[in-house]
Design an enzyme around this catalytic site. Structure first.
Site, PDB file in Angstrom:
ATOM      1  N   LEU A  67     -35.976  37.394  41.952  1.00 25.95           N
ATOM      2  CA  LEU A  67     -36.597  37.035  40.668  1.00 25.95           C
ATOM      3  C   LEU A  67     -38.111  37.086  40.804  1.00 25.95           C
ATOM      4  CD1 LEU A  67     -35.568  36.146  37.870  1.00 25.95           C
ATOM      5  CD2 LEU A  67     -35.881  33.774  38.596  1.00 25.95           C
ATOM      6  N   HIS A  92     -23.366  30.766  56.608  1.00 26.99           N
ATOM      7  CA  HIS A  92     -23.503  29.311  56.417  1.00 26.99           C
ATOM      8  C   HIS A  92     -22.179  28.657  56.045  1.00 26.99           C
ATOM      9  CE1 HIS A  92     -28.080  29.814  55.513  1.00 26.99           C
ATOM     10  NE2 HIS A  92     -27.811  29.942  56.776  1.00 26.99           N
TER      11      HIS A  92
HETATM   12  N1  APR Z   1     -31.915  36.790  40.241  1.00 22.68           N
HETATM   13  C1  APR Z   1     -32.563  37.066  41.423  1.00 22.68           C
HETATM   14  N2  APR Z   1     -33.151  36.117  42.195  1.00 22.68           N
HETATM   15  C2  APR Z   1     -33.096  34.839  41.748  1.00 22.68           C
HETATM   16  C3  APR Z   1     -32.459  34.484  40.526  1.00 22.68           C
HETATM   17  C4  APR Z   1     -31.847  35.535  39.763  1.00 22.68           C
HETATM   18  N3  APR Z   1     -31.231  35.292  38.612  1.00 22.68           N
HETATM   19  N4  APR Z   1     -32.591  33.129  40.338  1.00 22.68           N
HETATM   20  C5  APR Z   1     -33.291  32.667  41.406  1.00 22.68           C
HETATM   21  N5  APR Z   1     -33.612  33.692  42.243  1.00 22.68           N
HETATM   22  C6  APR Z   1     -34.339  33.627  43.515  1.00 22.68           C
HETATM   23  C7  APR Z   1     -35.444  32.591  43.540  1.00 22.68           C
HETATM   24  O1  APR Z   1     -36.669  33.158  43.099  1.00 22.68           O
HETATM   25  C8  APR Z   1     -35.500  32.212  45.018  1.00 22.68           C
HETATM   26  O2  APR Z   1     -36.380  33.077  45.737  1.00 22.68           O
HETATM   27  O3  APR Z   1     -33.410  33.209  44.483  1.00 22.68           O
HETATM   28  C9  APR Z   1     -34.069  32.459  45.505  1.00 22.68           C
HETATM   29  C10 APR Z   1     -33.258  31.181  45.771  1.00 22.68           C
HETATM   30  O4  APR Z   1     -33.863  30.510  46.841  1.00 22.68           O
HETATM   31  P1  APR Z   1     -33.226  29.152  47.424  1.00 22.68           P
HETATM   32  O5  APR Z   1     -32.889  28.256  46.317  1.00 22.68           O
HETATM   33  O6  APR Z   1     -34.180  28.691  48.465  1.00 22.68           O
HETATM   34  O7  APR Z   1     -31.835  29.606  48.058  1.00 22.68           O
HETATM   35  P2  APR Z   1     -31.577  30.386  49.446  1.00 22.68           P
HETATM   36  O8  APR Z   1     -32.716  31.264  49.816  1.00 22.68           O
HETATM   37  O9  APR Z   1     -30.247  31.007  49.340  1.00 22.68           O
HETATM   38  O10 APR Z   1     -31.505  29.151  50.480  1.00 22.68           O
HETATM   39  C11 APR Z   1     -31.261  29.455  51.834  1.00 22.68           C
HETATM   40  O11 APR Z   1     -31.133  27.120  52.368  1.00 22.68           O
HETATM   41  O12 APR Z   1     -30.558  25.119  51.508  1.00 22.68           O
HETATM   42  C12 APR Z   1     -30.208  26.056  52.441  1.00 22.68           C
HETATM   43  O13 APR Z   1     -28.095  26.580  53.380  1.00 22.68           O
HETATM   44  C13 APR Z   1     -28.812  26.629  52.193  1.00 22.68           C
HETATM   45  O14 APR Z   1     -28.075  28.922  52.267  1.00 22.68           O
HETATM   46  C14 APR Z   1     -29.094  28.078  51.815  1.00 22.68           C
HETATM   47  C15 APR Z   1     -30.431  28.358  52.470  1.00 22.68           C
END
Ligand code: APR
Length: 238
Positions: free
Chosen positions: A206, A113
């Site tokens: 998480l 990304h």
């Molecule tokens: N340890 C492990 N997992 C965690 C922690 C932690 N401390 N804190 C949060 N999480 C988990 C949450 O439970 C959730 O499932 O990380 C995940 C974060 O999810 P999102 O916020 O949706 O982020 P992501 O999956 O990276 O988003 C994907 O979406 O917005 C677009 O381009 C952006 O790259 C991003 C893509």
């Protein structure tokens, strides 16, 4: 459970915002996440950029500064250790635009990304390394035009290095997904692809994500706890 090959297992590690959460980099969809404070359409689409470029440039300038002051955590460091032990058979595919994997020592790494530490010139397509703000419209170091934007892949745009990623996913022995909600494709589809080609699939998150194809193994917890433990096992096994 699929036994691991004698030679170093080929491992693809997909990471998301959750791996950087404990470094103080906000996730997107958790409570207090980025998409709570900002409309995706306004700051993460080409249309939003065309509508209000200054607001979008300021948004990413703030994210770039915040990421620059964050430090890699034990989960980032553990993945660098895994690469140290298994070498080039480990590929980290990150959805994150921060540079915490690099600063932890990971080298075999794909930013699908994009990266906050790069700019993208709308005029000449150059992708220069970048650490300063963009809202004051600095000139492109290649063509001189003042049409730089963050080198971040927005919704509706094509992610980077898809062929390299898919080739690694279909060939891997172990596919592990760390700190991602599985809400965004094509990243969310890699577990199904890996499983279809016989890889063992592991989720470290998480809370278990709502992946379409269930993982062979799902461990819940904070990345800084569960990733080093998983790496210890992998290194111990190899
Ligand atoms: N340890 C492990 N997992 C965690 C922690 C932690 N401390 N804190 C949060 N999480 C988990 C949450 O439970 C959730 O499932 O990380 C995940 C974060 O999810 P999102 O916020 O949706 O982020 P992501 O999956 O990276 O988003 C994907 O979406 O917005 C677009 O381009 C952006 O790259 C991003 C893509």
């Amino acid at each position: 459970m699929t036994p691991l090959p004698a030679a170093a297992p080929r491992v693809v590690v997909l990471t998301g915002a959750g791996i950087s959460a404990e470094s103080g980099v906000p996730t997107f969809r958790d409570s207090g996440g980025l998409w709570e404070g900002h409309r995706v359409e306004d700051v993460a689409t080409p249309e939003g950029f065309a509508h209000d470029p200054d607001a979008v440039l300021r948004f990413y300038d703030a994210r770039r500064r915040a990421a620059a002051s964050a430090l890699p955590n034990a989960a980032h460091r553990a993945l660098a250790r895994l690469e140290g032990a298994l070498g080039a058979s480990v590929l980290v595919v990150t959805q994150n635009v921060d540079d915490l994997h690099e600063r932890a020592g990971s080298r075999n790494l794909v930013h699908m990304h994009g990266e906050l530490r790069r700019a993208l010139c709308v005029a000449c397509d150059a992708r220069p390394r970048w650490s300063a703000d963009l809202a004051d419209r600095p000139p492109c170091p290649v063509c001189g035009q003042r049409m730089l934007r963050p080198d971040v892949v927005w919704f509706g745009e094509m992610p980077y290095d898809l062929d390299r990623i898919e080739n690694a996913v279909v060939a891997c022995d172990v596919f592990v997904s760390i700190g991602t909600s599985g809400a965004v494709y094509p990243a969310a589809g890699y577990v199904a692809l890996a499983a279809a080609f016989g890889a063992r699939t592991v989720e470290l998150n998480l809370v278990p994500s709502d992946a379409v194809v269930p993982f062979d193994e799902s461990r819940a917890g904070r990345a800084t706890d569960i990733v080093p433990a998983w790496v210890d096992e992998m290194v111990g096994r190899s």
